[in-house]
Motif scaffolding. Sequence first.
Motif, PDB file in Angstrom:
ATOM      1  N   ILE A  92       2.384   6.741   9.709  1.00 33.56           N
ATOM      2  CA  ILE A  92       3.690   6.089   9.629  1.00 33.56           C
ATOM      3  C   ILE A  92       4.044   5.765   8.174  1.00 33.56           C
ATOM      4  CG2 ILE A  92       4.956   3.978  10.258  1.00 33.56           C
ATOM      5  CD1 ILE A  92       3.492   4.191  12.987  1.00 33.56           C
ATOM      6  N   LEU A  93       3.026   5.390   7.389  1.00 31.56           N
ATOM      7  CA  LEU A  93       3.259   5.135   5.963  1.00 31.56           C
ATOM      8  C   LEU A  93       3.595   6.435   5.220  1.00 31.56           C
ATOM      9  CD1 LEU A  93       0.403   2.589   5.111  1.00 31.56           C
ATOM     10  CD2 LEU A  93       2.833   2.101   5.343  1.00 31.56           C
ATOM     11  N   ARG A 150      -4.158  18.478   3.305  1.00 29.41           N
ATOM     12  CA  ARG A 150      -3.647  18.329   4.672  1.00 29.41           C
ATOM     13  C   ARG A 150      -2.242  17.715   4.657  1.00 29.41           C
ATOM     14  NH1 ARG A 150      -6.899  14.291   8.281  1.00 29.41           N
ATOM     15  NH2 ARG A 150      -5.993  12.918   6.720  1.00 29.41           N
ATOM     16  N   PHE A 151      -2.071  16.740   3.779  1.00 26.98           N
ATOM     17  CA  PHE A 151      -0.778  16.053   3.668  1.00 26.98           C
ATOM     18  C   PHE A 151       0.309  17.024   3.202  1.00 26.98           C
ATOM     19  CE2 PHE A 151       2.256  13.404   1.204  1.00 26.98           C
ATOM     20  CZ  PHE A 151       2.677  12.560   2.228  1.00 26.98           C
ATOM     21  N   ILE A 194      -5.883   3.027  12.939  1.00 29.77           N
ATOM     22  CA  ILE A 194      -5.439   2.836  11.540  1.00 29.77           C
ATOM     23  C   ILE A 194      -4.904   4.153  10.964  1.00 29.77           C
ATOM     24  CG2 ILE A 194      -7.542   3.244  10.165  1.00 29.77           C
ATOM     25  CD1 ILE A 194      -6.830   0.504   8.781  1.00 29.77           C
ATOM     26  N   GLN A 195      -5.430   5.273  11.466  1.00 26.20           N
ATOM     27  CA  GLN A 195      -4.921   6.576  11.031  1.00 26.20           C
ATOM     28  C   GLN A 195      -3.444   6.713  11.420  1.00 26.20           C
ATOM     29  OE1 GLN A 195      -7.963   6.091  12.402  1.00 26.20           O
ATOM     30  NE2 GLN A 195      -9.255   6.775  10.719  1.00 26.20           N
ATOM     31  N   ILE A 238       0.830  -1.207   0.000  1.00 26.90           N
ATOM     32  CA  ILE A 238       0.000   0.000   0.000  1.00 26.90           C
ATOM     33  C   ILE A 238       0.867   1.261   0.000  1.00 26.90           C
ATOM     34  CG2 ILE A 238      -1.642   1.280   1.449  1.00 26.90           C
ATOM     35  CD1 ILE A 238      -2.801  -1.456   2.225  1.00 26.90           C
ATOM     36  N   LYS A 239       2.080   1.118   0.518  1.00 25.57           N
ATOM     37  CA  LYS A 239       2.960   2.298   0.600  1.00 25.57           C
ATOM     38  C   LYS A 239       3.443   2.685  -0.789  1.00 25.57           C
ATOM     39  CE  LYS A 239       6.822   4.451   2.875  1.00 25.57           C
ATOM     40  NZ  LYS A 239       6.184   5.762   2.697  1.00 25.57           N
TER      41      LYS A 239
END
Length: 356
Positions: free
Chosen positions: A117-118, A351-352, A111-112, A90-91
Amino acid sequence: MKIFLIYGGKSAEHDISILTAYSIMKEVYYKYYEVVPVYITKEGAWLKGLTLDAPPTHLEALHLTAGEEAALAIKEGAVSTGVPITIAEIKEKDAVIFPVLHGPNGEDGTIQGLFEILDMPYVGAGVLASACGMDKIISKHLFTQAGLPQVPFIPIIKTDWLRDEEKVLAKCDEILDYPMFIKPANLGSSVGISKAMNQEELIAAIETALKYDRRVLVEQGVEAREVEVAVLGNDDVHTSVPGEIVKATNEFYDYQSKYLDNKVTMQIPALLPEEVQTQLREYAATAFKAIDGSGLTRCDFFVTDDHEIFINEVNTMPGFTEFSMYPLLWENTGLNYSDLVEELIQLAIKRFEEKQ
Ligand code: ADP
Ligand code: MG
Ligand code: MG
């Protein structure tokens, strides 16, 4: 751009999550996104979901209740390929995670934390807002600080209950009147919640709630309408018109009526005076800021006959099928499902990027 759509999960809201995933998949299928569905089984295994070669039209055709639709989808094997997927797969760079998981592990910040972390953008509330929004005791403390009106409540920790039941009961009797509502601190979908009319029922209700969580909330029951407001945005907050959950009976809005029966209808906008609607929207924005919300949240209120307002709770990943309250509230505020999904993805990216 790639979207990892994560759905299913170990919580009681597994099936509704599948339905939400279908609604979103149908929506983004025709767009320029490449959707990679990731299905989490009830046991917690991560599997490659089915990539749709054709949209699941049978779901559109059937206006079944949520539970029935999900059952049908599961029966048709339309949920996953059965092939495991690892977190390392997924990363990816330039991908966005779209989790549509409800309840513990999905909506509570755990999970957030993994997504943080990812180091990938993900849709919806961050770690803090998810954890605070999920925890009915912590969110109540934050709402008090923010000056939001709420019904009186008493938090109970299992150890204190086991040590001195009488003391806890005396406190409930002193501060609250019957009926009382007893809830596990960290669940949703009305699981483990009971209404108590007397002390005998209160004791039983506390014992029940303690089976689900070591922290429990006893709340003053109110006779009121249930009105919800959708919030969308990051630091720039937007609110929808309020909508009412109209119940056929005045019993509480339990799991059965939420997902399985068709005993509730939605009245959007809620039939309330303009100034009450405005007040609800202001409270919703305040609650969103109080938990440090981002992306989306549904704020649920009680409104009495003489228009007294109490905030009940916030849901940072509310039901999100095309027929759910949250998207319908936006539809009635001028934002259709498709644009709403797109906006959520953009908010995640924004946001990222701002964090980098
Ligand atoms: P959940 O997160 O499981 O939805 P809620 O706190 O919203 O938990 O409670 C579920 C339902 O129980 C509400 O929608 C409402 O019908 C009823 N309820 C909860 N608290 C109260 C209360 N204090 N007074 C009256 N009804 C309540
Ligand atoms: Mg809830
Ligand atoms: Mg609720």
